[in-house]
Design a protein around this motif. Structure first.
Motif, mmCIF file in Angstrom:
data_model
loop_
_atom_site.group_PDB
_atom_site.id
_atom_site.type_symbol
_atom_site.label_atom_id
_atom_site.label_comp_id
_atom_site.label_asym_id
_atom_site.label_seq_id
_atom_site.Cartn_x
_atom_site.Cartn_y
_atom_site.Cartn_z
ATOM 1 N N GLY A 93 0.817 -1.201 0.000
ATOM 2 C CA GLY A 93 0.000 0.000 0.000
ATOM 3 C C GLY A 93 0.855 1.256 0.000
ATOM 4 O O GLY A 93 2.077 1.207 -0.122
ATOM 5 N N SER A 94 0.207 2.402 0.173
ATOM 6 C CA SER A 94 0.905 3.684 0.124
ATOM 7 C C SER A 94 1.333 4.179 1.507
ATOM 8 O O SER A 94 1.885 5.269 1.619
ATOM 9 N N HIS A 95 1.099 3.412 2.551
ATOM 10 C CA HIS A 95 1.510 3.810 3.900
ATOM 11 C C HIS A 95 3.035 3.872 3.943
ATOM 12 O O HIS A 95 3.707 2.990 3.400
ATOM 13 N N PRO A 96 3.616 4.891 4.600
ATOM 14 C CA PRO A 96 5.075 5.025 4.607
ATOM 15 C C PRO A 96 5.830 3.857 5.249
ATOM 16 O O PRO A 96 6.984 3.621 4.914
ATOM 17 N N ASP A 97 5.211 3.146 6.184
ATOM 18 C CA ASP A 97 5.871 2.021 6.842
ATOM 19 C C ASP A 97 4.869 0.873 6.971
ATOM 20 O O ASP A 97 4.428 0.533 8.065
ATOM 21 N N ALA A 98 4.514 0.280 5.845
ATOM 22 C CA ALA A 98 3.439 -0.717 5.795
ATOM 23 C C ALA A 98 3.729 -1.924 6.680
ATOM 24 O O ALA A 98 2.854 -2.372 7.430
ATOM 25 N N GLY A 99 4.922 -2.446 6.631
ATOM 26 C CA GLY A 99 5.249 -3.641 7.415
ATOM 27 C C GLY A 99 5.097 -3.411 8.913
ATOM 28 O O GLY A 99 4.473 -4.207 9.622
ATOM 29 N N SER A 100 5.656 -2.327 9.412
ATOM 30 C CA SER A 100 5.559 -2.021 10.844
ATOM 31 C C SER A 100 4.135 -1.669 11.245
ATOM 32 O O SER A 100 3.693 -2.001 12.347
ATOM 33 N N ALA A 101 3.407 -1.001 10.368
ATOM 34 C CA ALA A 101 2.010 -0.662 10.665
ATOM 35 C C ALA A 101 1.171 -1.928 10.792
ATOM 36 O O ALA A 101 0.347 -2.051 11.706
ATOM 37 N N CYS A 102 1.383 -2.888 9.901
ATOM 38 C CA CYS A 102 0.660 -4.162 9.994
ATOM 39 C C CYS A 102 0.998 -4.883 11.286
ATOM 40 O O CYS A 102 0.117 -5.424 11.965
ATOM 41 N N ARG A 103 2.270 -4.881 11.660
ATOM 42 C CA ARG A 103 2.676 -5.530 12.909
ATOM 43 C C ARG A 103 2.060 -4.837 14.127
ATOM 44 O O ARG A 103 1.671 -5.495 15.091
ATOM 45 N N ALA A 104 1.941 -3.498 14.086
ATOM 46 C CA ALA A 104 1.346 -2.771 15.213
ATOM 47 C C ALA A 104 -0.116 -3.157 15.394
ATOM 48 O O ALA A 104 -0.581 -3.361 16.520
ATOM 49 N N VAL A 105 -0.860 -3.277 14.299
ATOM 50 C CA VAL A 105 -2.273 -3.654 14.417
ATOM 51 C C VAL A 105 -2.372 -5.122 14.816
ATOM 52 O O VAL A 105 -3.210 -5.489 15.653
ATOM 53 N N ASP A 106 -1.523 -5.982 14.259
ATOM 54 C CA ASP A 106 -1.510 -7.391 14.664
ATOM 55 C C ASP A 106 -1.254 -7.525 16.165
ATOM 56 O O ASP A 106 -1.880 -8.341 16.836
ATOM 57 N N ARG A 107 -0.323 -6.736 16.679
ATOM 58 C CA ARG A 107 0.037 -6.782 18.094
ATOM 59 C C ARG A 107 -1.166 -6.429 18.984
ATOM 60 O O ARG A 107 -1.296 -6.941 20.087
ATOM 61 N N ASN A 108 -2.062 -5.573 18.504
ATOM 62 C CA ASN A 108 -3.224 -5.132 19.279
ATOM 63 C C ASN A 108 -4.485 -5.923 18.986
ATOM 64 O O ASN A 108 -5.543 -5.617 19.537
ATOM 65 N N THR A 109 -4.395 -6.912 18.115
ATOM 66 C CA THR A 109 -5.574 -7.711 17.766
ATOM 67 C C THR A 109 -5.662 -8.897 18.713
ATOM 68 O O THR A 109 -4.731 -9.681 18.839
ATOM 69 N N ARG A 110 -6.802 -9.003 19.389
ATOM 70 C CA ARG A 110 -7.066 -10.106 20.310
ATOM 71 C C ARG A 110 -8.407 -10.713 19.948
ATOM 72 O O ARG A 110 -9.340 -10.005 19.580
ATOM 73 N N TRP A 111 -8.532 -12.013 20.098
ATOM 74 C CA TRP A 111 -9.786 -12.698 19.803
ATOM 75 C C TRP A 111 -10.888 -12.144 20.707
ATOM 76 O O TRP A 111 -10.741 -12.067 21.913
ATOM 77 N N GLY A 112 -12.005 -11.720 20.097
ATOM 78 C CA GLY A 112 -13.146 -11.228 20.854
ATOM 79 C C GLY A 112 -13.056 -9.771 21.253
ATOM 80 O O GLY A 112 -13.955 -9.261 21.912
ATOM 81 N N ARG A 113 -11.982 -9.082 20.892
ATOM 82 C CA ARG A 113 -11.835 -7.660 21.231
ATOM 83 C C ARG A 113 -11.591 -6.861 19.963
ATOM 84 O O ARG A 113 -10.898 -7.307 19.055
ATOM 85 N N ASP A 114 -12.136 -5.673 19.924
ATOM 86 C CA ASP A 114 -11.983 -4.783 18.782
ATOM 87 C C ASP A 114 -10.692 -3.991 18.944
ATOM 88 O O ASP A 114 -10.549 -3.210 19.897
ATOM 89 N N ALA A 115 -9.749 -4.174 18.034
ATOM 90 C CA ALA A 115 -8.470 -3.461 18.109
ATOM 91 C C ALA A 115 -8.648 -1.966 17.914
ATOM 92 O O ALA A 115 -7.781 -1.176 18.297
ATOM 93 N N PHE A 116 -9.773 -1.547 17.356
ATOM 94 C CA PHE A 116 -10.015 -0.137 17.070
ATOM 95 C C PHE A 116 -11.114 0.449 17.956
ATOM 96 O O PHE A 116 -11.671 1.485 17.649
ATOM 97 N N ALA A 117 -11.423 -0.224 19.055
ATOM 98 C CA ALA A 117 -12.509 0.224 19.938
ATOM 99 C C ALA A 117 -12.176 1.579 20.549
ATOM 100 O O ALA A 117 -11.017 1.903 20.810
#
Length: 176
Positions: A93-117
């Motif tokens: 994508g066009s994000h300046p740091d796509a790999g690290s951004a994906c890892r940051a969201v992955d790190r905050n993703t938990r089963w049954g919880r909204d990472a963007f709540a």
């Protein structure tokens, strides 16, 4: 038996009319209605055999695999302002740091919880002001729709923003 025959004719005519309307619904509602009323005497087997009862084709947005987010950042300053596309699993994508951004969201993703709540209502937040920066994140993550707004208006909102750095720009003060 005398009263059953008119009911049977009515049932066959109604079934044929419904099948004709469904079969011709791709041409528009007016044509479908006209075909349904004109073809009311058409046998059901002839109408059903002439058209396929297959499900509609899959929409293009349903074919896209992986996670996709659109991040819009404002009032940060410099090149951090703007709208960026982020694709994860696989990354790009066009994000300046796509790999690290994906890892940051992955790190905050938990089963049954909204990472963007949003921050919980009634929470005790420090009265810090983190600046006028705002962000809006939309798209799909982990198969779920995302529509989240971010700001830095108090301690809870600042912590929520910082949890998603580098998806969102790092606005923390530099260490001395």
């Amino acid at each position: 038996m005398f009263q059953v025959t008119p009911l049977r004719r009515l049932a066959v005519a109604a079934s044929a009319a419904c099948a004709a309307v469904v079969a011709s619904s791709t041409t528009g509602p007016v044509t479908a209605y006209a075909a349904g009323t004109a073809g009311a005497a058409t046998p059901v087997a002839a109408v059903a055999g002439a058209t396929s009862l297959a499900p509609p084709p899959v929409r293009e947005e349903d074919r896209v695999s992986g996670d996709h987010l659109t991040v819009t950042v404002r009032h940060v300053g410099g090149r951090a302002n703007g709208t960026f596309e982020l694709y994860c699993h696989p990354g790009g994508g066009s994000h300046p740091d796509a790999g690290s951004a994906c890892r940051a969201v992955d790190r905050n993703t938990r089963w049954g919880r909204d990472a963007f709540a949003p921050a919980p209502d009634g929470g005790i937040c420090t009265m810090r002001y983190g600046g006028p920066a705002t962000a809006h994140v939309t798209g799909r993550w982990a198969g779920r729709p995302v529509d989240a707004a971010y700001d830095r208006s108090n301690g809870c909102q600042i912590e929520r923003w910082d949890r998603l750095v580098p998806l969102l720009p790092d606005l923390r003060p530099a260490a001395r």
